[in-house]
Design a protein around this motif. Structure first.
Motif, PDB file in Angstrom:
ATOM      1  N   LEU A   1       0.836  -1.191   0.000  1.00 15.15           N
ATOM      2  CA  LEU A   1       0.000   0.000   0.000  1.00 15.15           C
ATOM      3  C   LEU A   1       0.877   1.249   0.000  1.00 15.15           C
ATOM      4  N   TYR A   2       0.434   2.259  -0.731  1.00 16.12           N
ATOM      5  CA  TYR A   2       1.177   3.512  -0.830  1.00 16.12           C
ATOM      6  C   TYR A   2       0.241   4.680  -0.518  1.00 16.12           C
ATOM      7  N   LYS A   3       0.840   5.823  -0.199  1.00 15.23           N
ATOM      8  CA  LYS A   3       0.056   7.046  -0.003  1.00 15.23           C
ATOM      9  C   LYS A   3       0.533   8.111  -0.974  1.00 15.23           C
ATOM     10  N   LEU A   4      -0.424   8.719  -1.649  1.00 12.35           N
ATOM     11  CA  LEU A   4      -0.146   9.848  -2.531  1.00 12.35           C
ATOM     12  C   LEU A   4      -0.488  11.136  -1.798  1.00 12.35           C
ATOM     13  N   THR A   5       0.466  12.057  -1.781  1.00 10.34           N
ATOM     14  CA  THR A   5       0.231  13.396  -1.239  1.00 10.34           C
ATOM     15  C   THR A   5       0.465  14.400  -2.355  1.00 10.34           C
ATOM     16  N   THR A   6      -0.496  15.269  -2.573  1.00 10.48           N
ATOM     17  CA  THR A   6      -0.350  16.272  -3.627  1.00 10.48           C
ATOM     18  C   THR A   6      -1.006  17.573  -3.188  1.00 10.48           C
TER      19      THR A   6
ATOM     20  N   ALA B   1      -7.683   5.219  -6.456  1.00  8.87           N
ATOM     21  CA  ALA B   1      -7.130   5.742  -5.208  1.00  8.87           C
ATOM     22  C   ALA B   1      -8.236   5.878  -4.161  1.00  8.87           C
ATOM     23  N   GLY B   2      -7.870   5.667  -2.904  1.00 10.78           N
ATOM     24  CA  GLY B   2      -8.825   5.862  -1.816  1.00 10.78           C
ATOM     25  C   GLY B   2      -9.758   4.705  -1.559  1.00 10.78           C
ATOM     26  N   GLN B   3      -9.428   3.512  -2.059  1.00  9.46           N
ATOM     27  CA  GLN B   3     -10.260   2.329  -1.817  1.00  9.46           C
ATOM     28  C   GLN B   3      -9.751   1.644  -0.554  1.00  9.46           C
ATOM     29  N   ILE B   4     -10.567   1.603   0.484  1.00  9.62           N
ATOM     30  CA  ILE B   4     -10.194   0.936   1.733  1.00  9.62           C
ATOM     31  C   ILE B   4     -11.326  -0.017   2.111  1.00  9.62           C
ATOM     32  N   GLY B   5     -11.109  -1.314   1.883  1.00 11.70           N
ATOM     33  CA  GLY B   5     -12.141  -2.300   2.170  1.00 11.70           C
ATOM     34  C   GLY B   5     -13.402  -2.020   1.380  1.00 11.70           C
ATOM     35  N   ASN B   6     -14.515  -1.850   2.070  1.00 11.86           N
ATOM     36  CA  ASN B   6     -15.807  -1.608   1.423  1.00 11.86           C
ATOM     37  C   ASN B   6     -16.086  -0.126   1.183  1.00 11.86           C
ATOM     38  N   TYR B   7     -15.066   0.707   1.374  1.00  9.38           N
ATOM     39  CA  TYR B   7     -15.231   2.153   1.200  1.00  9.38           C
ATOM     40  C   TYR B   7     -14.366   2.639   0.042  1.00  9.38           C
ATOM     41  N   SER B   8     -14.921   3.533  -0.762  1.00  5.81           N
ATOM     42  CA  SER B   8     -14.165   4.098  -1.880  1.00  5.81           C
ATOM     43  C   SER B   8     -14.069   5.615  -1.725  1.00  5.81           C
TER      44      SER B   8
END
Length: 365
Positions: free
Chosen positions: A132-137, A156-163
């Motif tokens: 897993l990576y994190k994008l900061t912009t 980007a931003g998909q965590i389990g059942n949350y998008s």
């Protein structure tokens, strides 16, 4: 339809980045530019499989186990691996292997076992780290939603059942365009200060290129400021083995019979029954003794896999039942998994399972 289009689709199902370091998944023989006449799907690639492909006029063989695994230094035909590769090349047959990358997917080999056993509440047994990576912009505040929508669509931003999960904070960005710049905001050779939003989103490693491209496509600046950070968080969507539960327990002997019948097993090697009722089941397709500790850790009543060695059975330590159903037996339905996936994505192609059982182990009963 070209070979490379099939490969591209299979690598959406199981991105190559998730294969283990020792593995050799991917296109092993053939050119990606060849037109596909037919696809033969098998668990292993042997001389018999290549001959079957020739007879059925299939010039792409999709298999789980790579026939080229430890490397080839010569091609003299002295063993089945060399003879298989030689025959494939002579007959313009492409071989594609989708091995531990498919093992590591939450809809892969172990998930298929769980499906057949009708398990519920499925979870990865050993989630992978550092995938897993994190994008900061930093984005002009007026363009924040545009950029979030773009990178969110890319995954980007998909965590389990949350998008579309993200964190945003406001601040001031400043910059000085030189005389070679063509700024979308500000004037050349003049310091500019802009109200910007700092965006932070998580994403899986296999989507990195797509997400960076989506960022550039939506961002208004000529030069996009961003950085990517590797996270130590475990990826609950990727990893080895799976486990699940039954809402009501199943008698251990009844469950063993169900296991034997479902996977057409000649014999199940197992440790003694610890729990009379089976409620939580851990599985791993193939050789899975390395996950016994994980199966114990999640409180599984039984751990199903293949290729346990004699002394490894002692490691159950009366805390769990080990059931070794055989390597081939545990993975045989991977063929069905791949057939279903390919048919759903390429309904115009001739796709068929092998008629040959490639299991080298036989049972005398």
């Amino acid at each position: 339809m070209k070979v490379k289009e099939i490969v591209k689709s299979l690598e959406v199902l199981a991105p190559p980045v998730y294969q283990e370091s020792y593995d050799n998944s991917g296109l092993l023989t053939g050119s990606g530019n060849e037109e596909v006449k037919g696809i033969l799907v098998a668990l292993d690639c042997t001389e018999v499989i290549i001959q079957e492909a020739i007879e059925k006029e299939c010039n792409l063989v999709v298999v789980h186990h790579p026939v080229i695994f430890g490397g080839l230094k010569k091609l003299n035909g002295k063993n089945y691996v060399e003879r298989t590769v030689i025959n494939a090349i002579k007959n313009d047959i492409a071989i594609y292997a989708i091995h531990t990358n498919l093992d590591n997917m939450n809809n892969g080999v172990s998930a298929k076992i769980c499906e057949l056993l009708e398990l519920e509440n499925l979870k990865i047994l050993s989630p992978k780290k550092e995938t897993l990576y994190k994008l900061t912009t930093f984005v002009p505040s007026s363009d924040t939603q545009k950029v979030l929508d773009s990178i969110g669509t890319a995954g980007a931003g998909q965590i389990g059942n949350y998008s579309n999960c993200s964190f945003s904070s406001e601040g001031k960005g400043s910059f000085l365009p030189n005389d070679k710049a063509t700024p979308s905001i500000g004037t050349v050779n003049k310091v500019e200060s802009v109200t910007e939003t700092k965006i932070e989103v998580q994403f899986p490693v296999h989507l990195k290129s797509n997400i960076i491209n989506a960022l550039h496509a939506a961002h208004p600046y000529e030069e996009v400021a961003y950085h990517v950070t590797k996270l130590e968080n475990v990826n609950k969507e990727v990893g080895s083995g799976m486990y699940g539960t039954y809402s009501e327990g199943i008698d251990a002997n009844v469950f063993l019979q169900k296991l034997k019948d479902t996977f057409k097993v000649g014999a199940i090697r197992h440790t003694k029954i610890i729990q009379p009722l089976i409620k939580k089941v851990a599985v791993c397709g193939g050789a899975g003794s390395f996950l016994l500790g994980n199966a114990k850790g999640v409180g599984a009543d039984i751990y199903i896999t293949g290729d346990f060695k004699y002394h490894e059975f002692f490691d159950a330590e009366d805390k769990i039942m080990i059931a070794d159903i055989g390597h081939y037996e545990s993975e045989q339905f991977t063929i069905d998994l791949l057939i279903d996936y390919l048919n759903n994505n390429f309904d115009s192609l001739r796709i068929q399972p092998t008629e040959n059982n490639t299991n080298p182990v036989h049972y005398f009963s």
